[in-house]
Design a protein around this motif. Sequence first.
Motif, PDB file in Angstrom:
ATOM      1  N   UNK A  73       0.798  -1.252   0.229  1.00  0.00           N
ATOM      2  CA  UNK A  73      -0.012   0.058  -0.016  1.00  0.00           C
ATOM      3  C   UNK A  73       0.800   1.277  -0.072  1.00  0.00           C
ATOM      4  N   UNK A  74       1.932   1.238   0.928  1.00  0.00           N
ATOM      5  CA  UNK A  74       2.641   2.499   1.023  1.00  0.00           C
ATOM      6  C   UNK A  74       3.245   2.915  -0.290  1.00  0.00           C
ATOM      7  N   UNK A  75       4.056   1.984  -0.829  1.00  0.00           N
ATOM      8  CA  UNK A  75       4.737   2.364  -2.159  1.00  0.00           C
ATOM      9  C   UNK A  75       4.246   2.102  -3.621  1.00  0.00           C
ATOM     10  N   UNK A  76       3.073   1.226  -3.448  1.00  0.00           N
ATOM     11  CA  UNK A  76       2.425   1.048  -4.739  1.00  0.00           C
ATOM     12  C   UNK A  76       3.359   0.065  -5.766  1.00  0.00           C
ATOM     13  N   UNK A  77       4.144  -0.408  -5.040  1.00  0.00           N
ATOM     14  CA  UNK A  77       4.789  -1.656  -5.651  1.00  0.00           C
ATOM     15  C   UNK A  77       4.470  -3.039  -5.415  1.00  0.00           C
ATOM     16  N   UNK A  78       4.584  -4.039  -6.176  1.00  0.00           N
ATOM     17  CA  UNK A  78       4.484  -5.340  -5.719  1.00  0.00           C
ATOM     18  C   UNK A  78       5.364  -5.636  -4.828  1.00  0.00           C
ATOM     19  N   UNK A  79       4.869  -6.439  -3.887  1.00  0.00           N
ATOM     20  CA  UNK A  79       5.928  -6.806  -2.555  1.00  0.00           C
ATOM     21  C   UNK A  79       7.050  -7.295  -3.115  1.00  0.00           C
TER      22      UNK A  79
END
Length: 159
Positions: A119-125
């Motif tokens: 959520x915070x970065x918008x990147x895939x984990x």
Amino acid sequence: MIPELINIDDAPWGVLPQGVHVATLSEVEQKFAGNHHRRKLFMGLVEAANSLKQAGCKRIYLDGSFITGKPKPEDYDGCWDPDCVNSKQLDPVFLDFSNGRRNQKQKYLGEMFPSGIECGSGKHFVDFFQVEKFTGKSKGIVEIDLTTESFNKVEGVSS
């Protein structure tokens, strides 16, 4: 195979070199479960991985201070591939994110997220985990193929 840890400028401890490093649980144990505290965290990871495998999960990715040179990591972090996971067999704690994921940490001593978007970065984990949090520089993570793991061969675990 898990490579040797490297130092990154301004990072407080060694990290894995950039990339996704495929390893077995036994290799993770040999590399990162070297003291009593780390051993306890490792056993929680094994139980989480076993539970995920029983629900059909095929792979997990391991991150966090557990796979660094930090002498006493608080826990381990990771994510699991939701493809082929039977939601009816999945331990509901893996989808309980309340209270800072307290229930998951109590049961498995770490945190495992579905490998979607952080959520915070918008990147895939998987991508988010490859950024060292103190420096913003690239670092490595560990991939474990659960389809090849035999949990009765991991010390102290019977499946």
